[in-house]
Scaffold this motif. Structure first.
Motif: not given
Length: 183
Positions: A86-92, A172-176
């Motif tokens: 999810k982090w990799d999907e959402d991090i800009e 959590l990853a998405e919100h971070l």
């Protein structure tokens, strides 16, 4: 003139709403090192101080949840994978998440309280604690983000058990990532 005031007002409200919906708060430091392009961040979870229903995690898992720590550890790895995906999907533009150690940046999620709901599906999984961001070689985090209460939801409904916890860490990853982007 009136149009520009309205636009500024709408931008201000959207920023406040974005922060109000996020159950995370920057407690100390800066998230600026996470806004650079490229790189990797080593991610890990720390359950060593976790309490659930005022009991240590192991005691709760065995006595109240009627499971064992071996099962929990197996799901812990899946939770970390969901988090990294999810982090990799959402991090800009920030670093990509990995589970291996030794990267320039590190993220350690310390879970202070954990709720799993019941095996019968009553109540949802949730965590609270904090996320610490480190640079390689430093024992002091450059940023600490407080996790007020992160619920695992899917399609608006609460998820319980290990599946709910995996969803908690995905959320959590998405919100971070949102916090880093809007910081």
């Amino acid at each position: 003139m009136k149009k520009s005031i309205i636009v500024i007002f709408l931008l201000l409200i959207s920023t406040v709403v974005a922060f109000a919906d996020n159950p995370l708060r920057l407690k100390s430091g800066t998230l600026a090192p996470l806004k650079t392009k490229g790189g990797l961040i080593s991610c890990s979870f720390d359950f060593s101080k976790t309490k659930t229903n005022r009991k240590p995690l192991k005691q709760f898992i065995v006595e109240d949840y009627h499971s064992d720590m071996e099962t929990f550890r197996r799901y812990e790895f899946e939770m970390l994978e969901w988090f990294c995906d999810k982090w990799d999907e959402d991090i800009e533009e920030g670093p990509r998440a990995v589970t291996k150690e030794g990267e320039k940046l590190a993220l350690n999620v310390v879970v202070k309280t954990l709720q799993m709901g019941t095996k019968a599906g009553w109540g949802g999984a949730s965590i609270s604690g904090y996320a610490e961001f480190y640079e390689k070689g430093s024992s002091e985090p450059f940023a600490i983000v407080e996790i007020l209460k992160m619920n695992g939801t899917q399609l608006g409904g609460a998820m319980s058990g290990y599946v709910g916890l995996k969803q908690v860490f995905s959320d959590l990853a998405e919100h971070l990532c949102d916090l880093i982007y809007h910081y």
